[in-house]
Every structure is written in C-alpha cells, then in structure tokens.
Design an enzyme around this catalytic site. Structure first.
Site, PDB file in Angstrom:
ATOM      1  N   ASN A   1      42.472  29.274  50.841  1.00 32.67           N
ATOM      2  CA  ASN A   1      43.493  30.314  50.945  1.00 32.67           C
ATOM      3  C   ASN A   1      43.083  31.615  50.244  1.00 32.67           C
ATOM      4  O   ASN A   1      42.588  31.588  49.119  1.00 32.67           O
ATOM      5  CB  ASN A   1      44.809  29.815  50.348  1.00 32.67           C
ATOM      6  CG  ASN A   1      45.336  28.600  51.095  1.00 32.67           C
ATOM      7  OD1 ASN A   1      45.137  28.477  52.306  1.00 32.67           O
ATOM      8  ND2 ASN A   1      45.975  27.692  50.378  1.00 32.67           N
TER       9      ASN A   1
ATOM     10  N   THR B   1      42.392  49.683  67.663  1.00 34.50           N
ATOM     11  CA  THR B   1      43.660  50.420  67.622  1.00 34.50           C
ATOM     12  C   THR B   1      44.673  49.441  68.206  1.00 34.50           C
ATOM     13  O   THR B   1      44.314  48.624  69.071  1.00 34.50           O
ATOM     14  CB  THR B   1      43.626  51.722  68.468  1.00 34.50           C
ATOM     15  OG1 THR B   1      43.440  51.363  69.838  1.00 34.50           O
ATOM     16  CG2 THR B   1      42.530  52.675  68.024  1.00 34.50           C
ATOM     17  N   HIS B   2      45.886  49.461  67.720  1.00 31.43           N
ATOM     18  CA  HIS B   2      46.925  48.496  68.147  1.00 31.43           C
ATOM     19  C   HIS B   2      46.477  47.048  67.916  1.00 31.43           C
ATOM     20  O   HIS B   2      46.927  46.144  68.608  1.00 31.43           O
ATOM     21  CB  HIS B   2      47.290  48.684  69.624  1.00 31.43           C
ATOM     22  CG  HIS B   2      47.598  50.094  69.994  1.00 31.43           C
ATOM     23  ND1 HIS B   2      48.883  50.610  70.001  1.00 31.43           N
ATOM     24  CD2 HIS B   2      46.780  51.126  70.342  1.00 31.43           C
ATOM     25  CE1 HIS B   2      48.840  51.885  70.365  1.00 31.43           C
ATOM     26  NE2 HIS B   2      47.572  52.225  70.551  1.00 31.43           N
TER      27      HIS B   2
ATOM     28  N   SER C   1      66.085  48.823  22.441  1.00 29.01           N
ATOM     29  CA  SER C   1      64.986  48.851  23.423  1.00 29.01           C
ATOM     30  C   SER C   1      63.670  48.395  22.810  1.00 29.01           C
ATOM     31  O   SER C   1      62.620  48.549  23.416  1.00 29.01           O
ATOM     32  CB  SER C   1      64.826  50.278  23.973  1.00 29.01           C
ATOM     33  OG  SER C   1      64.486  51.172  22.930  1.00 29.01           O
TER      34      SER C   1
ATOM     35  N   LYS D   1      41.900  23.522  53.622  1.00 26.78           N
ATOM     36  CA  LYS D   1      42.374  24.887  53.398  1.00 26.78           C
ATOM     37  C   LYS D   1      41.535  25.670  52.387  1.00 26.78           C
ATOM     38  O   LYS D   1      41.066  25.113  51.383  1.00 26.78           O
ATOM     39  CB  LYS D   1      43.827  24.868  52.886  1.00 26.78           C
ATOM     40  CG  LYS D   1      44.855  24.421  53.898  1.00 26.78           C
ATOM     41  CD  LYS D   1      45.020  25.391  55.069  1.00 26.78           C
ATOM     42  CE  LYS D   1      45.721  26.661  54.667  1.00 26.78           C
ATOM     43  NZ  LYS D   1      47.114  26.434  54.283  1.00 26.78           N
TER      44      LYS D   1
ATOM     45  N   ASN E   1      64.391  62.372  20.735  1.00 28.87           N
ATOM     46  CA  ASN E   1      64.342  62.812  22.135  1.00 28.87           C
ATOM     47  C   ASN E   1      62.981  63.400  22.524  1.00 28.87           C
ATOM     48  O   ASN E   1      62.503  63.172  23.623  1.00 28.87           O
ATOM     49  CB  ASN E   1      65.451  63.837  22.420  1.00 28.87           C
ATOM     50  CG  ASN E   1      66.826  63.238  22.194  1.00 28.87           C
ATOM     51  OD1 ASN E   1      66.949  62.032  21.995  1.00 28.87           O
ATOM     52  ND2 ASN E   1      67.865  64.069  22.216  1.00 28.87           N
TER      53      ASN E   1
ATOM     54  N   LYS F   1      61.493  52.720  30.912  1.00 22.55           N
ATOM     55  CA  LYS F   1      60.300  52.011  30.449  1.00 22.55           C
ATOM     56  C   LYS F   1      59.977  50.746  31.228  1.00 22.55           C
ATOM     57  O   LYS F   1      58.821  50.485  31.546  1.00 22.55           O
ATOM     58  CB  LYS F   1      60.416  51.700  28.968  1.00 22.55           C
ATOM     59  CG  LYS F   1      60.386  52.978  28.176  1.00 22.55           C
ATOM     60  CD  LYS F   1      60.400  52.784  26.717  1.00 22.55           C
ATOM     61  CE  LYS F   1      60.815  54.076  26.076  1.00 22.55           C
ATOM     62  NZ  LYS F   1      62.226  54.461  26.406  1.00 22.55           N
TER      63      LYS F   1
ATOM     64  N   GLU G   1      46.250  38.101  49.419  1.00 18.08           N
ATOM     65  CA  GLU G   1      47.692  37.997  49.701  1.00 18.08           C
ATOM     66  C   GLU G   1      48.504  38.653  48.596  1.00 18.08           C
ATOM     67  O   GLU G   1      49.505  39.327  48.845  1.00 18.08           O
ATOM     68  CB  GLU G   1      48.107  36.528  49.810  1.00 18.08           C
ATOM     69  CG  GLU G   1      47.540  35.817  51.023  1.00 18.08           C
ATOM     70  CD  GLU G   1      47.809  34.327  50.950  1.00 18.08           C
ATOM     71  OE1 GLU G   1      48.902  33.890  51.338  1.00 18.08           O
ATOM     72  OE2 GLU G   1      46.928  33.595  50.465  1.00 18.08           O
TER      73      GLU G   1
ATOM     74  N   GLN H   1      66.417  55.775  28.618  1.00 19.03           N
ATOM     75  CA  GLN H   1      65.741  54.644  27.983  1.00 19.03           C
ATOM     76  C   GLN H   1      65.291  53.611  29.034  1.00 19.03           C
ATOM     77  O   GLN H   1      64.346  52.876  28.814  1.00 19.03           O
ATOM     78  CB  GLN H   1      66.715  54.000  26.988  1.00 19.03           C
ATOM     79  CG  GLN H   1      66.159  52.807  26.256  1.00 19.03           C
ATOM     80  CD  GLN H   1      67.083  52.402  25.117  1.00 19.03           C
ATOM     81  OE1 GLN H   1      67.239  53.135  24.148  1.00 19.03           O
ATOM     82  NE2 GLN H   1      67.696  51.244  25.236  1.00 19.03           N
TER      83      GLN H   1
ATOM     84  N   TYR I   1      69.069  65.097  27.229  1.00 18.14           N
ATOM     85  CA  TYR I   1      68.782  63.674  27.036  1.00 18.14           C
ATOM     86  C   TYR I   1      70.053  62.858  27.224  1.00 18.14           C
ATOM     87  O   TYR I   1      71.130  63.224  26.746  1.00 18.14           O
ATOM     88  CB  TYR I   1      68.208  63.410  25.625  1.00 18.14           C
ATOM     89  CG  TYR I   1      67.960  61.916  25.400  1.00 18.14           C
ATOM     90  CD1 TYR I   1      66.779  61.323  25.813  1.00 18.14           C
ATOM     91  CD2 TYR I   1      68.940  61.102  24.831  1.00 18.14           C
ATOM     92  CE1 TYR I   1      66.565  59.960  25.669  1.00 18.14           C
ATOM     93  CE2 TYR I   1      68.736  59.742  24.679  1.00 18.14           C
ATOM     94  CZ  TYR I   1      67.542  59.179  25.100  1.00 18.14           C
ATOM     95  OH  TYR I   1      67.338  57.823  24.967  1.00 18.14           O
TER      96      TYR I   1
HETATM   97  N1  ARG Z   1      65.062  54.387  22.599  1.00 10.85           N
HETATM   98  C1  ARG Z   1      65.365  55.691  23.071  1.00 10.85           C
HETATM   99  C2  ARG Z   1      64.804  55.918  24.456  1.00 10.85           C
HETATM  100  O1  ARG Z   1      63.933  55.213  24.824  1.00 10.85           O
HETATM  101  C3  ARG Z   1      64.817  56.715  22.146  1.00 10.85           C
HETATM  102  C4  ARG Z   1      65.507  58.011  22.166  1.00 10.85           C
HETATM  103  C5  ARG Z   1      66.841  57.848  21.559  1.00 10.85           C
HETATM  104  N2  ARG Z   1      67.497  59.084  21.374  1.00 10.85           N
HETATM  105  C6  ARG Z   1      68.820  59.152  21.132  1.00 10.85           C
HETATM  106  N3  ARG Z   1      69.328  60.310  20.998  1.00 10.85           N
HETATM  107  N4  ARG Z   1      69.566  58.082  21.041  1.00 10.85           N
HETATM  108  O2  ARG Z   1      65.224  56.773  25.181  1.00 10.85           O
END
Ligand code: ARG
Length: 471
Positions: free
Chosen positions: A276, A146-147, A15, A274, A101, A316, A281, A313, A308
């Site tokens: 715009n 209104t409307h 990640s 034009k 975690n 994000k 928008e 993950q 967990y």
């Molecule tokens: N990259 C992981 C996440 O965003 C970090 C936590 C990983 N923990 C684990 N026990 N593998 O969740």
C-alpha cells in the site's frame, strides 16, 4: 481587581498549552526590549544586565524542563513570573512600553520566519529529488494525459518537472509570506504606541528584522501574516496531494508505471499480496487539515473589531497544526520521490495502445498541404477504422488513407514513432529532451542559489539569538 479570577474562567482562557513552545522567542524578544529600554535610559546599565541574566536563567531552566508551565496563563506570564522569582520586583520594569499585545505577535513573527525558512529548505530538497529523478530517467517516454486519457507522448522527466514548476511557485509564495512576517511589531505596545522614547528601529535591528511595522494599532490587530503563511502552506499541500494521487495511481498494478520502495509502503494484515502506498495517500489525506487551518483563522478574523481582541489567541492552534503537518509532508515528499522507480516497459506498452501519435500524423499531413481541420477529420476516421480492426498506427498501409493514399510515404513510420515525436517538439518549454535537460540544469542552479540565501538568513537569526540570549 477586587476579586481573584474564577478558576474555571482561568482554565477556559489559558493558552499555555498552545503557546508554551514560543518561550525561546519570548525571551529573545524580551532581551531586545530590555536593551531598547536601556538605550532610551529607562533602565540603568546594571538594571538591564540584571534583567538579561535573569532572562537567560529562565531560558536555561525552561530548556532543561525545570519549570512546570501548567499553572501559568500563557507563555508571556510564564516568562515574566519566572523572571520575578529570580530577580524580584525589578522584573516589573521590563514591561515598560510593552504590552502582551505586541509581545505575542513579536513571538509569532520570530517563530514563523524560522518555520518558513525550514519549509523552504524542504521544498528545495523536494525539487532537487525531482530534478535528480528527471535526469536519471531522461529517456523514458510515456503517455501524457488530458482527461486521464492518453493524449501525446511525453518524457517521464517532463511530467515530473511539472511538479518542479509548481513548487517554484510555492517557493515564491513562501518568500512573499516571509517578507510580510519579517517585520517588527515591538514598540506598538497595547494599541497606540507608548509615551516612552523607545527606538523601535534599534530593537528591530538587533532582532534581525529588516523593517518595523509602522502603525501600532495595525501591528497588534494584524494576523494577515499568519493567513499568508497558511495560504502558502495550503497551495503547497494541494500540490503535494496531486503528486501523491499520481503516485497512488501509477503504482497500482493496473497501471504499474512505477513501483515504490518497500520501505515506503505497508502491507496488509490480512491480504498478503498488498503493497500500500500509504505515504502518497497521506500526502493527499493530510491536505484537508492544512486547508481548513486557513479557513479557521479567516473565520476568527472576520468582522473582528480593532484592535486586539482575545479571539486572536485562537490563531495558534490552526497555525501550529498546519506547520507541523506541512513540514512533515514537505520532508517526506522529498524522500518519497527518491523511493519511486519508473517502469519503462509498462510505459511503452501504454504508448503502443493509445494512438498517441495521431496528432503527429495530423501535423505530417499539414506539411503535405492538407488544412489542419481536414487532416484531423481524416486521422480521426483512420483511428476509428484501426480500432475496429484491432490494429494500431504501426500497421498503417496506404489504403487506409483512401483518396489521400498518395500522401502516404516511408517517412510515416518515423512520424508515428513515439520517441521521435517527443524530440520533434520544437517550442520553448516543450517535452523535447534538450528542453528537459535545460530545465533540469537551470533548476539545479536555482536550488543551489536559493539554499545559499536561506543559509544567510539562518546565520543572521542565529547570531541575533546568540548575541541576545546566548548559546
Ligand atoms: N495569550 C494571549 C494571546 O495569545 C496573549 C495576549 C494577551 N493580551 C491581552 N490583552 N489579554 O493572544
């Protein structure tokens, strides 16, 4: 492990591309944890200061782009391995009483509280832009709808202030989200706490968290605080999309209630006439993605067992996307409001066409003793007659009132005047100019006060970062 991790599995599960930019928060939290370990006598003072200066070195190296993040699994291993390269095996002691975690949610919370503060600042700038516009054009009268049908005359400023009040609720929602984000999960460890005697409150305090998240398993499983932020962003974006839509509608030549500064519009590559309203928008258009970010995370969380799970993950990407777009929308919306200019002539033309003071006429007849229902019926038939004959309320003569002609008097001219109609409104929160100016004044005071509060928070967070990481 008996075997090396499969290369494709590594790529599939990494990640780092999504969490790399959390490194300042990861290092900030790591320094705090290190101080917590030292306080619990789990590290000697020399060990702690060696780890902290190592972490600071890693921070500088990352900031200067001297470390290639791509070979690492995530931001936490990036920081830990880079630290080990600098201080050797001592780096391994930093993970005492901590797990990725609780580390990952700590990073997210440190990051998010700043983003919420940034967003609050932008919403305040947007509110201020609306209040400035409202004060500047306090005499412009236009149809209220209104409307999407002309209903009653209102001040242009009054219509604008509707958005101010929507954004007030957004501010309240973001502050509520901040109160949930701003708690420290550190010390929860993997899922049920640690046997080491760490002082969770001490660590929370030096990271400027007002509270500790008590239950360890809850702390590592919880992503509600992210949902709360995404919900706040979603409603805010919905509001921006309504504002955007009105700017699009009002700037079309068919309506022309306002014009947009050239710097905030684009031309067409083929149609030279034009102009715009792209920014407005896109305020509409980008809202969809923000709304879907809430759903994306909610689906990830749905039915997820405790505690967990690696699924988490996936929180994000929707989060960062929503924040990126949401902050950009907030900032440009404030500037867009500064770049719109209402057109009083077009508003007055629309006022004349719409029989907007028909309700005022009813109210006038009520003061003459007619029951409201009767007055409504009478004015309805008068309006239909005028429309058929191509006349307006301004052309009224006593005969138009038929058997009620005796109710016609000279005061009627004032009653049907749109500008006077606005100021006749007497109720709290109405479109009366005095009410509008009161709301503007209170709005400006609110903005100034809130700004101070947010600056106070920033100062506290910056001090914590400076004390722990330096610079
Ligand atoms: N990259 C992981 C996440 O965003 C970090 C936590 C990983 N923990 C684990 N026990 N593998 O969740």
């Amino acid at each position: 492990m008996d075997k090396e991790l499969d290369a494709e599995v590594f790529l599939f599960s990494t990640s780092i591309h999504d969490d790399y930019f959390l490194y300042p928060y990861d290092i900030w939290g790591s320094v705090a944890h290190c101080l917590g370990l030292a306080k619990a006598c789990l590290l000697s003072d020399e060990e702690a200061s060696c780890i902290i200066s190592g972490l600071r070195e890693v921070y500088s190296a990352l900031r200067e782009g001297k470390i290639d993040p791509s070979p690492f699994e995530d931001v936490h291993s990036l920081v830990e391995i880079s630290l080990r390269e600098r201080i050797g095996d001592l780096a391994g002691k930093l993970h005492t009483g901590r797990s990725r975690n609780d580390q990952v949610v700590l990073d997210e919370r440190l990051y998010l509280r700043e983003k919420i503060a940034e967003c609050l600042q932008s919403i305040l700038a947007l509110e201020e832009a609306l209040l400035r516009k409202a004060e500047e054009y306090q005499d412009f009268v236009m149809p209220g709808f209104t409307h999407l049908q002309p209903a009653q005359p209102v001040l242009f400023s009054y219509h604008l202030l509707t958005y101010f009040f929507m954004f007030q609720r957004d501010i309240a929602r973001f502050k509520e989200a901040l109160s949930r984000v701003n708690v420290s999960p550190l010390g929860a460890a993997a899922l049920c706490g640690t046997s080491f005697p760490i002082d969770r409150s001490f660590v929370a305090e030096i990271l400027a968290f007002p509270k500790v998240q008590e239950h360890a398993m809850d702390a590592v499983s919880d992503r509600d605080f992210i949902l709360d932020v995404l919900h706040a962003f979603s409603t805010f974006a919905l509001h921006l999309s309504r504002l955007g839509e009105e700017i699009v509608l009002w700037s079309t030549p068919f309506v022309s209630f306002l014009s947009i500064d050239d710097a905030f519009t684009t031309g067409s590559s083929i149609m030279p006439q034009k102009k715009n309203p792209d920014v407005a928008e896109l305020l509409r258009g980008k809202t969809g993605e923000i709304l879907s970010s809430w759903l994306s995370l909610a689906v990830t969380l749905k039915g997820l067992p405790l505690s967990y799970n690696r699924d988490l993950q996936q929180d994000k990407r929707p989060l960062f996307r929503a924040i990126q777009e949401g902050l950009a929308m907030a900032s440009i919306a404030a500037r867009l409001v500064d770049h719109i200019f209402p057109n009083s002539e077009r508003m007055e033309e629309a006022l004349k066409k719409g029989f907007l003071t028909a309700t005022d006429l009813c109210e006038y007849l009520v003061t003459k003793g007619l029951p409201f229902r009767k007055a409504h019926e009478l004015v309805g038939s008068i309006v239909r007659k005028l429309l058929k004959e191509g006349r307006t309320l301004r052309d009224l003569v006593p005969e138009d009132f038929g058997e009620w002609a005796h109710l016609y008097d000279a005061r009627l001219k004032e009653v049907i005047d749109e500008k006077q109609s606005v100021n006749r409104k007497a109720s709290f929160g109405s479109t009366n100019k005095k009410e509008v100016l009161r709301m503007c004044a209170e709005g400006f005071a609110f903005v100034a006060e809130e700004r101070k509060n947010i600056e106070g928070l920033w100062k506290m967070w910056q001090k914590s970062f400076k004390d722990l990481v330096g610079e």
